[in-house]
Scaffold this active site. Structure first.
Site, PDB file in Angstrom:
ATOM      1  N   GLU A 207     -82.894 -13.559 113.778  1.00  0.00           N
ATOM      2  CA  GLU A 207     -82.746 -13.336 112.341  1.00  0.00           C
ATOM      3  C   GLU A 207     -82.155 -14.589 111.722  1.00  0.00           C
ATOM      4  OE1 GLU A 207     -83.484 -10.992 109.948  1.00  0.00           O
ATOM      5  OE2 GLU A 207     -82.527 -12.476 108.653  1.00  0.00           O
TER       6      GLU A 207
ATOM      7  N   SER B 165     -86.182   0.552  98.018  1.00  0.00           N
ATOM      8  CA  SER B 165     -85.837   1.742  97.230  1.00  0.00           C
ATOM      9  C   SER B 165     -85.328   2.893  98.094  1.00  0.00           C
ATOM     10  CB  SER B 165     -87.048   2.245  96.449  1.00  0.00           C
ATOM     11  OG  SER B 165     -87.509   1.273  95.565  1.00  0.00           O
TER      12      SER B 165
ATOM     13  N   ILE C 175     -87.164   5.086  99.979  1.00  0.00           N
ATOM     14  CA  ILE C 175     -87.980   6.299  99.928  1.00  0.00           C
ATOM     15  C   ILE C 175     -88.715   6.464 101.255  1.00  0.00           C
ATOM     16  CG2 ILE C 175     -89.847   7.510  98.737  1.00  0.00           C
ATOM     17  CD1 ILE C 175     -87.706   6.868  96.831  1.00  0.00           C
TER      18      ILE C 175
ATOM     19  N   HIS D 169     -91.840   7.948 102.086  1.00  0.00           N
ATOM     20  CA  HIS D 169     -92.976   8.444 101.317  1.00  0.00           C
ATOM     21  C   HIS D 169     -93.685   9.565 102.053  1.00  0.00           C
ATOM     22  CE1 HIS D 169     -92.839   5.526  98.075  1.00  0.00           C
ATOM     23  NE2 HIS D 169     -92.497   4.617  98.971  1.00  0.00           N
TER      24      HIS D 169
ATOM     25  N   CYS E 197     -61.213   1.432 100.267  1.00  0.00           N
ATOM     26  CA  CYS E 197     -62.103   1.496  99.097  1.00  0.00           C
ATOM     27  C   CYS E 197     -61.921   2.859  98.471  1.00  0.00           C
ATOM     28  CB  CYS E 197     -63.553   1.286  99.530  1.00  0.00           C
ATOM     29  SG  CYS E 197     -64.775   1.804  98.300  1.00  0.00           S
TER      30      CYS E 197
ATOM     31  N   CYS F 151     -63.168   4.103  95.591  1.00  0.00           N
ATOM     32  CA  CYS F 151     -64.308   4.758  94.930  1.00  0.00           C
ATOM     33  C   CYS F 151     -65.156   5.534  95.937  1.00  0.00           C
ATOM     34  CB  CYS F 151     -65.162   3.732  94.205  1.00  0.00           C
ATOM     35  SG  CYS F 151     -64.252   2.755  93.002  1.00  0.00           S
TER      36      CYS F 151
ATOM     37  N   CYS G 154     -61.064  -3.472  95.993  1.00  0.00           N
ATOM     38  CA  CYS G 154     -60.939  -3.544  97.450  1.00  0.00           C
ATOM     39  C   CYS G 154     -61.412  -4.853  98.064  1.00  0.00           C
ATOM     40  CB  CYS G 154     -61.641  -2.356  98.104  1.00  0.00           C
ATOM     41  SG  CYS G 154     -63.411  -2.302  97.796  1.00  0.00           S
TER      42      CYS G 154
END
Lengths: 121, 421, 491
Positions: free
Chosen positions: C32, C46, C48, C50, C402, C404, C442
């Site tokens: 990578e 996104s 999804i 599908h 964190c 939130c 944070c």
């Protein structure tokens, strides 16, 4: 007659000051201030501008690697850079208490630098 | 085993609001606990190392850490109990009316804390770039002003070398000076409004002192850079819309956002507390009690204040109301609504009790040098007060004595420019 | 060391290929070029899964999509990433749009999509109460869902490495040569890897990698998609993934109830020239908002917490290109993996494995293959009693860093120890900094923890590797000289 408009920074009200004087500041006339500190600020700002300086200094504490400090009164503006550069090179040992003096009479300005918090560990 | 404990008053947040409220409660002999996620009292004040705090409340000029230590020492002397390093993850009202909070800490694991009265004092958070959906790429070097403040003042880390600040809120202005004093060049402060969002004194001592340009009616329209910020694009605004043909580039490696504060009420909302869209804080009655019986709110979690001193004053006032409730006075029943009309963004509190003197706080929507704030009820002007300097950045307050607030019926406030009268 | 297989690119395609190969008695290396896995095309996906009705079976992507969709329950069971079969609905607002919906429905039936349903207005509103009531009808596929794409990639790579795959990040392929049936792959920083077979899953740069290996010439064109994320408190969050009726090149702008409780709106679909252009724009935000408000009127810009953009790697014929190279020996192309690449990815891994086998790679199953990853604890999903037990083993479990997203120090330490040593690495592994304050509170705390765990000084940490340094140094590194600034009188 010399004139200058200033905004007072002595408190959050931000009074708009108007200063008038002749050659020297002996006849300095200030209007627009809502309290005596405004007049004092304008006088000082015209003669010898100075500011409270705040900064942090490196410490021996692992939990608080940098400690807050401030000048105990306004420092003349031309000395501010030198003070900051000196503070960033310092390293202080804990414990320290709020109000402890870190630097006494900086550059003969009769301004001291004091700690603004207490750190014990 | 999950540990449980019980107090008369529990306070969430050990900033100026929580500490001052707790001090009042403990001084009156109430068994009072303050819970805070940090290891030390003071909240955000601890990273606000600049001076300018305490002129009203302590009658002397202090830095944030000094102000924090002073109010914390008062709380300790009053006998307030503390749990630091403790994060509240939920609040609920139990069937018997008791308020229960679930809190987590490394020291003690999970703890259920019950109280007769709960004071919300969690403060606020900064609006971020993401909230505004500022266009551009997503490189490193984009910070909220407060995050950069923490990096510099607590960690001693330079967030960059050359910065642009978006928004002229007080934290942004203070950071312009702080960055300059750290050797970082501040290229400009960009503000979409025709006037600055922060206090005038901060324009003078944080920007003018260093000749930092304040670009009013300009907007940040693009952030450029892949790994790290390389530049921003700024455009003047015409009727609130960026004129992109006149946009220009400012090279920088850092962008700070100081674009407003949002009261942190996710816990409150989960507990069923109704919020006011105008403030982002709870709707409260004249006792600073929210819609959930026994839950009170004060400080920046209720509405964003411009001075810590005002936060302390409001917190003390709210705490005295909490004490009255604990002493058995009735709650919000018999109260009447309070509304704002022209030129005001909001009012706090949102209800009042006839016969009971109440201090109201407001935010203006307009800038003027001669404003008149009027309180009207049932077609009568109860009181009007002149303000020589009205700015959205500066909170207005009006005290209505019980002798004027005798009648039932909706109370309305409006702000007029002086010459209109 | 000569590896049997080198997989280039640790996005969903490369990661599922490496994971698939980790079941066999092979030495596999996953290369990578970024600092963490899934940080290219996959990160901005996104999310999804599908259902399989958008493309005809004549395309490879449809065949792999349908097969891949069916594999997600088993994968989730083994790997534990966030995934929910929310169901997907397509909402039409005119008769003309209903014509297209009918075609989609029939395509879905022909493709064997399970549970595919044509819906009238009432049925659609019953399936999704937040839908614009002006909807006229649509179709519904219960098998569609949402997934956290980066979590999926992390878990694939984590399982693969546990089963012996070697991961090398920051390895940018610069040169390749072949001698005695072995590929010699050199990185831009001079590192070298040797392998008998190579899989090119380099996403946007698969064309360049193909060239480096002397394989087929083709062009990958980036197609940008902007996405906007709404806070978990948003009242607009739907129960299902809501699609509009699709256009020619994309499935349209959707409303997505993410598997982690936020709501995502997007993506746009615009061809761009620059493979690094992931900038979001004001115009597109307005476009997305107006589109999705037609689907779900409750979407409000007040709930925005962040925006981002990703690039789809598109081949000219719009299909996947997965095949043995006809020019370069022992070289498999996995290119053009745009939508529905995430859905198809488990099947892509299988397909590539079969291609390698057909090219002579011997596949012998391992006797000891660790099928399941150890379940991950996450404070936000644990009961108070369970948290208390975790705390007695390690107090960092009840230290929230964190606020939130309620992420504990223990979760952050786990991420760092698993190799996610950038701020974004920690963020995407744990969600710390992904919530409504976007790391405002944070980030400095997380930087402290990464620094403590790795020994890297705080000021040297990066957001996402490379030149994304988070800081410029220590206080005192820059001289203060306000008098010189702008030549004024200064302070």
């Amino acid at each position: 007659m010399k004139k200058r408009d200033l905004i007072c920074i002595a408190c959050p009200s931000g009074c708009r000051l108007h200063a008038e004087w002749r050659g020297t500041f002996e006849d300095l006339n200030i209007t627009g201030n809502r309290c005596p500190r405004g007049a004092a600020y304008a006088g000082r700002e015209l003669r010898n501008p100075a500011r409270i300086v705040t900064a942090v200094v490196r410490s021996s504490s692992a939990e608080h690697p940098w400690l807050p400090v401030r000048t105990d009164r306004e420092l003349p503006k031309p000395l501010i850079d030198a003070l900051l550069n000196r503070l960033y090179r310092m390293r202080v040992e804990i414990p320290v208490s709020r109000g402890d003096v870190l630097i006494e009479n900086f550059e003969n300005s009769s301004v001291n630098v004091i700690f603004s918090s207490t750190t014990t560990r | 085993m999950i540990q449980e404990e019980k107090y008369e008053v529990a306070v969430i947040g050990a900033g100026a609001a929580g500490l001052c409220a707790a001090t009042v409660c403990a001084s009156a002999g109430r068994n009072t606990l303050v819970v805070d996620r940090e290891e030390h009292p003071g909240g955000i004040l601890r990273q606000c190392i600049h001076s300018g705090f305490g002129l009203r409340y302590f009658k002397e000029e202090l830095t944030g850490p000094e102000y924090a230590e002073r109010v914390a020492e008062k709380a300790e002397r009053a006998g307030v109990r503390f749990r630091f390093g403790t994060t509240v993850v939920s609040i609920r009202r139990e069937e018997n009316g008791m308020l229960a909070i679930t809190a987590l800490s490394a020291a003690e694991g999970v703890r259920i804390i019950r109280a007769d009265a709960l004071i919300l004092a969690m403060g606020c958070r900064e609006r971020s770039r993401g909230n505004l959906a500022v266009p551009g790429s997503r490189p490193a070097g984009v910070f909220t002003a407060g995050a950069a403040q923490r990096l510099l003042n607590i960690e001693g880390i330079l967030p960059g070398k050359k910065a642009v600040i978006a928004g002229s809120g007080d934290i942004g202005l203070i950071m312009a000076r702080r960055l300059t004093w750290a050797g970082i060049r501040v290229e400009a402060v960009v503000e979409i409004m025709p006037y600055p969002a922060g206090l005038t004194r901060n324009i003078v001592q944080c920007l003018d002192d260093f000749h930092i340009p304040l670009l009013l009616e300009h907007s940040l329209v693009n952030i450029l850079g892949h790994g790290r910020v390389e530049a921003v694009e700024v455009a003047p605004l015409s009727r609130g819309v960026p004129v992109t043909e006149r946009k220009f580039r400012i090279d920088c490696d850092t962008v700070l956002f100081s674009v407003g504060l949002i009261p942190e009420n996710e816990l409150s909302a989960e507990a069923g507390v109704e919020l006011n869209p105008a403030t982002g804080g709870p709707l409260v009655d004249s006792s600073y009690e929210t819609g959930v019986p026994g839950i009170f709110a004060c400080g920046n979690v209720l509405h964003v204040h411009d001075l810590a001193d005002f936060v302390s004053e409001e917190a003390e006032h709210a705490a005295r109301m909490v004490l009255r409730r604990l002493d058995g006075s009735s709650g919000g029943s018999g109260q009447f609504p309070v509304r704002v009309e022209s030129n005001l963004k909001y009012v706090v509190p949102n209800r009042f009790l006839p016969g009971c003197g109440t201090r109201f706080a407001f935010r203006s929507l307009i800038v003027c040098d001669d404003g008149v704030l009027e309180a009207e009820q049932n077609g009568k002007i109860l009181l009007s007060k002149r303000f020589s300097c009205v700015r959205p950045a500066e909170m207005l307050t009006l005290e209505l004595p019980g002798s004027l607030l005798k009648e039932p019926g909706e109370l309305r406030f409006r702000l007029r420019k002086g010459e209109e009268i | 060391m000569i590896y049997d297989v080198a997989v280039i690119g640790a996005g969903v395609s490369g990661a599922s290929t490496a994971w698939r190969l980790s079941r066999y008695q092979l030495h596999t290396v996953l290369l990578e070029w970024r600092s963490d896995v899934g940080f290219g095309v996959s990160k901005a996906n996104s999310g999804i899964v599908h259902a399989g009705f958008h493309h005809p079976l004549s395309t490879l992507k449809a065949r792999l999509e349908i097969r891949g969709n069916l594999m997600f329950e088993a994968l989730q069971h083994e790997l534990g990433f966030p995934f929910r079969r929310t169901g997907i609905l397509v909402a039409a607002f005119s008769r003309e749009e209903m014509v297209t919906v009918h075609k989609l429905y029939e395509q879905g039936i022909a493709n064997g999509v399970p549970g595919m349903e044509m819906c009238g207005r009432e049925r659609l509103l019953q399936l999704e109460k937040k839908l614009n009531p002006e909807v006229v009808g649509g179709c519904f596929a219960p098998g569609g869902g949402t997934i956290e794409p980066y979590r999926y990639v992390f878990s694939l790579v984590e399982s693969a490495t546990r089963n012996g795959v070697c991961l090398k990040c920051d390895f940018e392929v610069a040169e390749a040569s072949r001698a005695e049936d072995v590929w010699r792959i050199r990185s831009s920083s001079g590192a070298e890897v040797r392998a008998r077979y190579v899989v090119n899953a380099a996403g946007l740069f698969a064309d360049r990698v193909s060239g480096i290996f002397g394989a087929e010439e083709f062009t990958i064109r980036p197609r940008k998609g902007e996405e906007y994320l709404l806070d978990r408190s948003s009242a607009a969050r739907p129960e299902r993934v809501v699609f509009p009726v699709p256009g020619a090149h994309s499935k349209g702008v959707l409303v997505i109830p993410t598997a982690e409780g936020t709501t995502m709106i997007g993506p746009t679909s615009d061809a761009v020239d620059d493979k690094f252009d992931t900038a979001a724009s004001a115009e597109q935000m307005q476009r997305i908002l107006s589109h999705v408000r037609n689907l779900i009127p409750g979407v409000s810009p007040r709930d925005l917490i962040t925006s981002f953009a990703g690039l789809r790697p598109v081949m000219d014929n719009e299909d996947f290109y997965i095949a043995l190279s006809e020019k370069a020996p022992a070289f498999v192309q996995v290119a053009g993996i745009q939508s529905p690449g995430l859905t198809a990815s488990p099947a892509i891994g299988e397909y590539v494995k079969d291609l390698l086998k057909s090219a002579g790679l011997p596949l012998l199953e391992k006797v000891h293959f660790a099928v399941e990853l150890a379940p991950r604890h996450e404070v936000r999903h644990e009961s108070p009693a369970a948290l208390d037990r975790l705390h007695s083993g390690n107090p960092a479990w009840t230290h929230i860093v964190c606020r939130c997203e309620k992420i504990s120090e223990a979760e952050i330490v786990e991420a760092v120890r698993k190799g996610h040593t950038t701020l974004d690495g920690v963020k995407f592994y744990t969600r710390a900094g992904m919530g409504r304050c976007q790391g405002g509170f944070c980030a400095a705390r997380i930087m402290r923890i990464i620094s403590r765990e790795t020994g890297i000084p705080m000021e040297e940490l990066t957001k996402k590797g490379g030149n994304s340094r988070l800081a410029a140094g220590r206080l005192g590194d820059l001289p203060v000289n306000t008098a010189e600034v702008r030549g004024g009188e200064g302070a």
